[in-house]
Scaffold this motif. Structure first.
Motif, PDB file in Angstrom:
ATOM      1  N   PRO A  64      -4.287  65.378 -48.794  1.00 53.68           N
ATOM      2  CA  PRO A  64      -4.802  66.683 -48.344  1.00 53.68           C
ATOM      3  C   PRO A  64      -4.922  66.738 -46.824  1.00 53.68           C
ATOM      4  O   PRO A  64      -5.400  65.801 -46.195  1.00 53.68           O
ATOM      5  CB  PRO A  64      -6.162  66.793 -49.026  1.00 53.68           C
ATOM      6  CG  PRO A  64      -6.475  65.459 -49.552  1.00 53.68           C
ATOM      7  CD  PRO A  64      -5.222  64.674 -49.652  1.00 53.68           C
ATOM      8  N   PRO A  91      -8.223  71.410 -43.518  1.00 57.17           N
ATOM      9  CA  PRO A  91      -8.107  72.835 -43.860  1.00 57.17           C
ATOM     10  C   PRO A  91      -8.052  73.706 -42.618  1.00 57.17           C
ATOM     11  O   PRO A  91      -8.656  73.376 -41.593  1.00 57.17           O
ATOM     12  CB  PRO A  91      -9.382  73.097 -44.665  1.00 57.17           C
ATOM     13  CG  PRO A  91     -10.319  72.030 -44.280  1.00 57.17           C
ATOM     14  CD  PRO A  91      -9.507  70.844 -43.919  1.00 57.17           C
ATOM     15  N   GLU A 114      -9.723  78.912 -44.225  1.00 54.12           N
ATOM     16  CA  GLU A 114     -10.084  78.427 -45.562  1.00 54.12           C
ATOM     17  C   GLU A 114     -11.579  78.193 -45.676  1.00 54.12           C
ATOM     18  O   GLU A 114     -12.132  78.286 -46.761  1.00 54.12           O
ATOM     19  CB  GLU A 114      -9.315  77.144 -45.878  1.00 54.12           C
ATOM     20  CG  GLU A 114      -7.823  77.390 -46.031  1.00 54.12           C
ATOM     21  CD  GLU A 114      -7.115  76.147 -46.550  1.00 54.12           C
ATOM     22  OE1 GLU A 114      -6.649  75.338 -45.725  1.00 54.12           O
ATOM     23  OE2 GLU A 114      -7.021  75.997 -47.767  1.00 54.12           O
ATOM     24  N   TYR A 115     -12.229  77.810 -44.560  1.00 56.28           N
ATOM     25  CA  TYR A 115     -13.649  77.500 -44.700  1.00 56.28           C
ATOM     26  C   TYR A 115     -14.551  78.439 -43.909  1.00 56.28           C
ATOM     27  O   TYR A 115     -15.759  78.291 -43.910  1.00 56.28           O
ATOM     28  CB  TYR A 115     -13.934  76.054 -44.298  1.00 56.28           C
ATOM     29  CG  TYR A 115     -13.496  75.663 -42.895  1.00 56.28           C
ATOM     30  CD1 TYR A 115     -12.331  74.942 -42.710  1.00 56.28           C
ATOM     31  CD2 TYR A 115     -14.247  76.017 -41.786  1.00 56.28           C
ATOM     32  CE1 TYR A 115     -11.919  74.568 -41.451  1.00 56.28           C
ATOM     33  CE2 TYR A 115     -13.841  75.650 -40.506  1.00 56.28           C
ATOM     34  CZ  TYR A 115     -12.673  74.927 -40.351  1.00 56.28           C
ATOM     35  OH  TYR A 115     -12.270  74.552 -39.089  1.00 56.28           O
ATOM     36  N   TYR A 164     -16.035  71.621 -46.868  1.00 53.51           N
ATOM     37  CA  TYR A 164     -14.764  71.867 -47.544  1.00 53.51           C
ATOM     38  C   TYR A 164     -14.025  70.565 -47.781  1.00 53.51           C
ATOM     39  O   TYR A 164     -13.537  70.295 -48.872  1.00 53.51           O
ATOM     40  CB  TYR A 164     -13.921  72.826 -46.683  1.00 53.51           C
ATOM     41  CG  TYR A 164     -12.756  73.413 -47.413  1.00 53.51           C
ATOM     42  CD1 TYR A 164     -11.590  72.677 -47.620  1.00 53.51           C
ATOM     43  CD2 TYR A 164     -12.803  74.718 -47.910  1.00 53.51           C
ATOM     44  CE1 TYR A 164     -10.521  73.220 -48.301  1.00 53.51           C
ATOM     45  CE2 TYR A 164     -11.733  75.260 -48.578  1.00 53.51           C
ATOM     46  CZ  TYR A 164     -10.592  74.508 -48.769  1.00 53.51           C
ATOM     47  OH  TYR A 164      -9.533  75.046 -49.444  1.00 53.51           O
ATOM     48  N   LEU A 184     -12.848  68.628 -51.186  1.00 56.08           N
ATOM     49  CA  LEU A 184     -11.415  68.436 -51.393  1.00 56.08           C
ATOM     50  C   LEU A 184     -11.070  66.967 -51.604  1.00 56.08           C
ATOM     51  O   LEU A 184     -10.224  66.622 -52.428  1.00 56.08           O
ATOM     52  CB  LEU A 184     -10.670  68.975 -50.163  1.00 56.08           C
ATOM     53  CG  LEU A 184      -9.148  69.051 -50.240  1.00 56.08           C
ATOM     54  CD1 LEU A 184      -8.723  69.983 -51.353  1.00 56.08           C
ATOM     55  CD2 LEU A 184      -8.599  69.550 -48.900  1.00 56.08           C
ATOM     56  N   SER A 200     -10.079  69.623 -56.792  1.00 60.44           N
ATOM     57  CA  SER A 200      -8.770  70.021 -56.255  1.00 60.44           C
ATOM     58  C   SER A 200      -8.713  71.530 -56.075  1.00 60.44           C
ATOM     59  O   SER A 200      -9.392  72.287 -56.766  1.00 60.44           O
ATOM     60  CB  SER A 200      -7.664  69.562 -57.202  1.00 60.44           C
ATOM     61  OG  SER A 200      -7.769  70.249 -58.430  1.00 60.44           O
ATOM     62  N   ASP A 201      -7.865  71.958 -55.147  1.00 56.97           N
ATOM     63  CA  ASP A 201      -7.740  73.388 -54.860  1.00 56.97           C
ATOM     64  C   ASP A 201      -7.152  74.158 -56.027  1.00 56.97           C
ATOM     65  O   ASP A 201      -7.334  75.365 -56.125  1.00 56.97           O
ATOM     66  CB  ASP A 201      -6.857  73.606 -53.622  1.00 56.97           C
ATOM     67  CG  ASP A 201      -7.658  73.464 -52.331  1.00 56.97           C
ATOM     68  OD1 ASP A 201      -7.045  73.350 -51.259  1.00 56.97           O
ATOM     69  OD2 ASP A 201      -8.902  73.475 -52.407  1.00 56.97           O
ATOM     70  N   GLU A 202      -6.444  73.449 -56.922  1.00 54.29           N
ATOM     71  CA  GLU A 202      -5.845  74.179 -58.055  1.00 54.29           C
ATOM     72  C   GLU A 202      -6.890  74.603 -59.067  1.00 54.29           C
ATOM     73  O   GLU A 202      -6.703  75.590 -59.785  1.00 54.29           O
ATOM     74  CB  GLU A 202      -4.791  73.310 -58.756  1.00 54.29           C
ATOM     75  CG  GLU A 202      -3.518  73.089 -57.953  1.00 54.29           C
ATOM     76  CD  GLU A 202      -3.671  71.952 -56.940  1.00 54.29           C
ATOM     77  OE1 GLU A 202      -4.754  71.335 -56.926  1.00 54.29           O
ATOM     78  OE2 GLU A 202      -2.718  71.689 -56.209  1.00 54.29           O
ATOM     79  N   SER A 206     -10.609  76.716 -56.524  1.00 54.81           N
ATOM     80  CA  SER A 206      -9.711  77.268 -55.511  1.00 54.81           C
ATOM     81  C   SER A 206     -10.392  77.329 -54.151  1.00 54.81           C
ATOM     82  O   SER A 206     -11.616  77.244 -54.054  1.00 54.81           O
ATOM     83  CB  SER A 206      -9.303  78.674 -55.928  1.00 54.81           C
ATOM     84  OG  SER A 206     -10.436  79.526 -55.849  1.00 54.81           O
ATOM     85  N   PRO A 207      -9.591  77.492 -53.095  1.00 55.66           N
ATOM     86  CA  PRO A 207     -10.193  77.640 -51.760  1.00 55.66           C
ATOM     87  C   PRO A 207     -11.214  78.766 -51.700  1.00 55.66           C
ATOM     88  O   PRO A 207     -12.226  78.647 -51.007  1.00 55.66           O
ATOM     89  CB  PRO A 207      -8.970  77.932 -50.877  1.00 55.66           C
ATOM     90  CG  PRO A 207      -7.850  77.241 -51.574  1.00 55.66           C
ATOM     91  CD  PRO A 207      -8.135  77.368 -53.037  1.00 55.66           C
ATOM     92  N   LYS A 221     -14.360  77.404 -53.143  1.00 59.54           N
ATOM     93  CA  LYS A 221     -15.012  76.484 -52.197  1.00 59.54           C
ATOM     94  C   LYS A 221     -15.707  77.271 -51.092  1.00 59.54           C
ATOM     95  O   LYS A 221     -16.831  76.958 -50.695  1.00 59.54           O
ATOM     96  CB  LYS A 221     -13.986  75.520 -51.598  1.00 59.54           C
ATOM     97  CG  LYS A 221     -13.417  74.507 -52.580  1.00 59.54           C
ATOM     98  CD  LYS A 221     -12.634  73.440 -51.837  1.00 59.54           C
ATOM     99  CE  LYS A 221     -12.209  72.300 -52.738  1.00 59.54           C
ATOM    100  NZ  LYS A 221     -11.063  72.605 -53.601  1.00 59.54           N
TER     101      LYS A 221
END
Lengths: 344, 577, 290
Positions: free
Chosen positions: C145, C148, C152-153, C205, C209, C219-221, C224-225, C228
């Motif tokens: 990873p 970010p 994203e955060y 974040y 992650l 995980s982001d999957e 999701s972001p 988070k």
């Protein structure tokens, strides 16, 4: 009769009772200035109390709560002001009253005489006589038929106190042996119902999961399960899904295919007294319950390795549906949650 | 009745009309006969000591709990029906929650003074139980539970139990995450009971956990059943106190037959009334400045959520500790499960402890055979075994209590919770034993010190050297009042069973029990130091006079030391050296 | 079927005729080059020569920092160093990604002051540039990873719905270790989940992650972001929310509340009782007018 009708005496040996010490006056008893000062002190305290009460009333109306609460020093202003002023108002009255008693009220010690705890012998004799007479007149001793049938009737009446409580709740039946999980039900992330593909997960990941049915809606857009029913099912069906190195997993016999690519699913409900567990240590594979620290090894079939829980946490067998998402292949194979008598 | 005639007519002069207050009192007395009651009780004497006020803290905090509780019932909705929150606390808006939780948020954020009342109520409840506990300790350590007050002790123990239950039902009402987790655990406790466990669980919850019935039922218990019982028992407790009159410390002028102190009207009314306002004031200040049970941060109860640091309120901390350190024993036999790991620490142990506490007066009476009434208190040191026993129980309680907070201790002191648990498993057995031994010896040594004081007086720090080169310390004799206070107690009498057989050679049917009783009684009184006899006192007195006789010519006056003990005034010629 | 067969034979015939031409080979080659080059240009961000060399510099710098400050536990090539008993001085960093480095070194956890069961947060040893270099080096060891992006955060534009949702996620996934107020909680064998107050959004974040030490990763999957971000928004909102009821006593729950009830409540009230029943001052004067 009673041997202890008299009070015991404190032995006055080896030293005799010197008697109550002479009363010593306080400054407020002998000095008029001290007395006036004390009086003013008490009155001031009472006066202050009134002021604090008024401030309380003002704060109540002036300080906001609700959507835009007033804040002072990072604390809720209304609560602080109301509590502070009320507390001070009360304290001032209290301290005032006590100062009044300590400084101004007469503080000569006085004596009151005790009486023995028991009644006098005459009273006892008298009451015994009355009891005997009354019992005689009732004839209960001479009429065992009446007495026994009355006792029987009263005893039977006790059932009335118990029987109507039957509808407090349903009988347990086999409800504790089943959860809502069944074959083919998707395992999804709690809160947002994200379905899970094994490739979406990485080693060391934890997902707090629920059965997919919790988030399904019927044709009218209403949730299939909601409200109290949802809470009841959730209390048994909540799960944790974890992914580990497949080499670290040592499944017991029959559980070899319960995981998918190192992904295992266990009940989230502790087998001790039912708290949800989701303290997952990714490197040690241990799951810790925060309530009483029962620790389970999820690489080893959820075995208990520390703490007061006696049984391993139940495992949910997983498989993939035709879209590649995780599903359960059956319900749990043992009851979820705390142990109970009939569990066997 | 006025002595001056108001009229010189034929009719007799009429007495002047009584004052307003007098009129009211007369009206009441005509119907209720209050004067007799007032006569007896208004000048009732109460002795003065701070340790007698601990029960008052409990009483007044109970009153505060009642008052604030009534306020809360005006807004609280005891229902588990699901609602969507639309109140003013932003961070929970739109979430599904029970009406109970939503109404608690409403009280906290949309009712002015609501949060204050909630917090005062909760602090007062904590103080209520804590005060009952220190009051219990005080009564036990001073021997105030002895005849005729054993029943009051039993009532008090019941009050402690009911107060604890009241607290538990109370903090569970908001249906927040923390207390809901507690109810979940309670369900687990019930399920662990043999045979009837699942039935009890289903009957209490109206089905499976959590159901919809538990909050309304707890509400009924908390607002109606338990307060009713508490009020009745408090009334009985107070009545017995008034009937038996309060105990008092020994001292000059104080005997078993009297009570020395201040009258109810006006002194005690003022002091006790003032104390009520002080207790209420302190609780209000606590409620205004110290946050307690911030339910909006826990969130509504969800059976799939939990917070780290999940503990019950402090008074349930010790059974929680027992639950945490209990090894994971369970028996699977004949198709049933016996959950010792839950049943023993949370059902059996508290029941056992409570029974022991309730039975303490009767246990002591059986061991010592003491059937006399006691109205003078004992200093804890003068009953070493009794004191040591309670300290051992306190140690057990305290260690269990600490075990209940083992995860907080772990993070605050950077320790391992596993090691804390192992330590506690041993400590709860070894600790009380060590505490017992240390306390008993300590009390006995204090008794010895007291005896030294009576016999020889206080050490003055003035060292005299005699012509032969020996050193002695001058002692100041105790004032008469202090010496009397130290010796105004009974000598311990070991229980002696009736001699073996009667005239026909038949052994007493209670011979076995009596032998045990005698042995326990010997152990109970064991190495206690008794107060000095008249002979010993005289000898010591003589000894001290002789000891410093040779100083008399140096100082020009008798070396009896009586100038310090209040037996005669100090004149100018005398010095305190 | 026969028609298409005939057609394809026809086309093949024409093509094969062209194949025998002299220009065929260079033409095909040019076509291939153009296709691959074009696809590369279209789908892969072209690293200019300058950027590429800057990346290489970064990795080299990172490596030199790594060898000094990290290799003694993590090995000269980040492969990890195990102990004889099966434990480790430092785990392998292959595949942990730049995000993990940015978190661990950025919060001062790494380099650890001493080997132990848990890395403690402390003042960072390296500055932002050095951390970037270290991260670049570790990222070069194996794919993982990445740090970010701020979008994203960043939670400045979080709506109330985001915050509410973040709270739901937080209570489901995080409070069991970190407690309801994010004040931390105990783990087995002396480890603990740290407090979340005073932690930057980026580090929060990255922690979710990468799952530092015993913390699981999200995980982001699955988380999701957006999820988070919502959790971070809730935590940040919590930090700035006033304490409505007064001082929070540590936000540790009933244990600290009980402690304060005893110390302040009982202590204060027993003190008051001692005062009330205390002997008041006595005067030597015998009568009113002496």
């Amino acid at each position: 009769m009673s041997e202890t009708h008299e009070l015991s005496t404190v032995e006055t040996e080896p030293i005799a009772d010197p008697g109550l010490p002479a009363h010593e006056p306080r400054p407020t008893d002998v000095d008029e200035k001290a007395e006036t000062r004390a009086e003013r002190q008490v009155a001031t305290l009472f006066g202050l109390s009134t002021i604090f009460t008024l401030l309380f009333c003002v704060s109540y109306f002036w300080l906001e709560v609700g959507d835009e609460p007033d804040v002072i020093l990072g604390l809720g202003a209304s609560n602080l002001a109301l509590g502070g002023f009320l507390g001070l108002a009360l304290l001032c009255i209290g301290i005032g009253m006590i100062q009044w008693a300590r400084k101004l009220m007469t503080d000569e010690e006085i004596i009151e005489y005790r009486h023995p705890g028991s009644s006098s012998n005459e009273d006892r004799d008298e009451s015994v006589k009355i009891l005997v007479l009354g019992t005689e007149e009732s004839g209960i001793a001479r009429r065992p038929l009446i007495r026994n049938s009355l006792l029987g009737a009263m005893g039977a009446l006790g059932l009335v106190a118990i029987i109507p409580l039957r509808d407090l709740g349903p009988l347990p039946g086999d409800k504790l042996f089943h959860t809502i999980w069944k074959k083919g039900m998707r395992v999804v992330q709690d809160v947002d119902a994200t379905p899970i593909k094994p490739s979406d997960m990485e080693i060391g990941q934890l997902i707090n999961g629920e059965p997919g049915i919790f988030f399904e809606e019927d044709d009218e857009g209403e949730p299939v399960i909601e409200g109290a029913e949802l809470q009841v099912e959730k209390a048994k069906a909540a799960v944790v899904i974890v992914k580990m190195q497949p080499d670290d997993i040592t499944p017991s016999k029959g559980r070899e295919n319960w995981g998918v690519d190192g992904i295992l699913c266990y009940s989230k409900i502790c087998t001790h007294v039912g708290c949800p567990i989701s303290l997952w240590e990714q490197q040690t594979h241990h799951l810790l319950c925060p309530c009483h620290q029962s620790t389970f090894d999820l690489a080893d079939n959820g075995r208990v390795i520390f703490g007061p829980a006696a049984r391993a946490v139940p495992q949910l067998p997983l498989a993939l549906d035709d879209e590649g998402y995780l599903i359960a292949t059956s319900d749990f194979t043992e009851p979820v949650g705390p142990s109970f008598w009939e569990r066997g | 009745m006025s002595a001056i005639a108001k009229t010189n007519a034929k009719l007799a002069a009429k007495a002047p009309k009584p004052s307003k207050a007098g009129a009211a009192a007369t009206w009441a007395d005509d119907r209720l006969g209050l004067a007799t009651l007032a006569k007896k009780n208004l000048r009732k004497v109460f002795p003065d000591h701070w340790s007698f006020m601990l029960g008052e803290i409990a009483l007044w905090s109970f009153v505060v709990v009642l008052l604030t509780g009534v306020f809360l019932t005006l807004w609280f909705v005891p229902s588990m029906g699901e609602v969507v929150y639309e109140g003013s606390f932003d961070q929970l808006r739109g979430i599904h929650m029970s009406e109970a939780y939503a109404s608690t948020l409403n009280i906290s954020f949309d009712v002015r003074g609501g949060l204050l009342m909630r917090q005062i109520h909760h602090w007062a409840a904590m103080i209520f139980v804590a005060a009952m506990m220190i009051h219990l300790l005080r009564v036990y350590f001073t021997g105030a539970f002895r005849k005729p007050r054993e029943l009051n002790w039993v009532i008090g123990s019941l009050l402690l139990l009911l107060g604890t239950l009241e607290g538990f039902t109370g903090y569970s009402l908001p249906d927040d995450l923390l207390s809901g987790t507690g109810i979940r655990a309670a369900d687990g406790f019930m399920k662990s009971m043999p045979v009837v466990g699942t039935y009890m669980s289903f009957f209490l919850f109206g089905g499976e956990f959590p159901g919809e019935a538990i909050i309304p039922r707890l509400f009924t218990a908390h607002v109606l059943l338990l307060p009713g019982l508490l009020l009745a028992l408090v009334a009985a407790h107070m009545l017995l106190l008034v009937y038996h009159k309060h105990t008092q410390w020994p001292g000059p002028g104080r005997t078993e037959q009297n009570v020395v102190g201040f009258p109810m009207l006006p002194v005690y009314m003022a002091k006790a009334g003032g104390f009520f306002f002080m207790v209420f004031g302190v609780l209000a200040l606590m409620g205004g400045t110290m946050a307690i049970n911030p339910v909006w941060r826990y969130g509504p109860y969800n059976p799939a959520e939990v917070t780290a640091g999940s503990q019950p309120d402090w008074y349930m901390g010790w059974p929680d500790g027992a639950l945490r350190i209990m090894p994971n024993l369970e028996t699977h036999i004949w198709g049933v499960t016996l959950s010792w790991n839950v049943f023993l620490p949370i059902i059996v142990l508290p029941g056992l402890m409570f029974t022991i506490v309730m039975m303490l007066p009767f246990l002591e009476q059986w061991i010592t055979g003491d059937k006399r009434e006691h109205h003078l208190l004992q200093r804890p040191r003068n009953a070493p075994t009794r004191t040591a026993l309670m300290v051992a129980l306190m140690t057990f309680y305290g260690l269990m209590w600490a075990a209940g907070g083992n995860d907080i201790i772990a993070i605050k002191m950077r320790l391992s919770i596993n090691q804390i648990t192992y330590f506690m498993r041993a400590a709860v057995f070894i600790g009380p034993v060590i505490a017992f031994m240390i306390t008993r010896r300590w009390c006995i040594s204090l008794q010895r010190h007291d005896n030294d004081k009576v016999l020889h007086g206080l050490e003055s720090g003035v060292i005299m050297r005699d012509p032969q080169g020996g050193y002695t310390e001058k002692h100041i004799p105790l004032p008469a009042g202090a010496a009397y206070t130290l010796t105004a107690r009974a000598r311990d009498k070991v229980f002696v069973p009736e001699s073996g057989a009667d005239s026909n050679g038949v052994e007493s049917p209670t011979a076995g029990k009596d032998k045990l009783r005698a042995r326990l009684s010997r152990l109970w009184y064991g190495d206690n130091i008794q107060k000095p006899t008249k002979a010993e006192l005289a000898e010591a007195h003589q000894h001290s006079e002789l000891e410093h006789l040779h100083d008399a010519p140096l100082e020009g006056h008798a070396a009896d030391g009586h100038q310090f003990d209040g037996r005669h005034d100090i004149s100018e010629e005398e010095s305190l050296r | 079927m026969r028609l298409t067969q005939k057609l394809s034979h026809r086309i093949a015939g024409r093509l094969s005729a062209g194949r025998r031409g002299r220009i065929a080979a260079p033409l095909v080659l040019l076509l291939g080059l153009l296709v691959t080059g074009g696809m590369y240009a279209a789908f892969v961000s072209p690293a200019s020569a300058q950027d590429q060399s800057a990346d290489e510099d970064m990795v080299a710098k990172g490596r030199s920092l790594f060898l000094v400050g990290c290799a003694s536990c993590h090995g000269k090539n980040g492969e990890g160093i195990s102990t004889v008993k099966g434990g480790q001085y430092g785990p392998s960093l292959v595949g942990v990604g730049a995000a993990a480095v940015d978190f661990q070194v950025g919060t001062g956890r790494m380099p650890m002051a001493q080997p132990g069961t848990q890395a403690l947060r402390k003042a960072p040893v390296y500055n932002a540039e050095e951390i970037e270099a270290l991260a670049a080096y570790v990222a070069s060891l194996g794919p993982g990873p990445s740090v970010p992006a701020e979008s994203e955060y960043d939670v400045k534009d979080a709506t109330n719905e985001d915050i509410v949702r973040g709270g739901e996620f937080f209570r489901t996934n995080c409070t069991a270790c970190h407690n309801f107020a994010g004040n931390g909680g105990a783990l087995p064998r002396g480890r603990f989940a740290p407090a979340l107050t005073g932690v930057s959004e980026k580090h929060m974040y990255e922690a979710m992650l990468t799952g530092p030490q015993q913390m699981p990763l999200f995980s982001d999957e699955i988380l999701s972001p957006t999820d988070k971000r919502q959790i971070i928004a809730y935590l940040k909102k919590n930090e700035e929310t006033p304490n409505y009821g007064g001082f929070t006593l540590g936000s540790l729950g009933p244990v600290s509340e009980g402690l304060f009830a005893w110390i302040i409540g009982i202590g204060g009230l027993v003190g008051a009782a001692v005062w009330i029943a205390a002997n008041t001052t006595r005067s030597r004067k015998k009568t009113q007018h002496e």
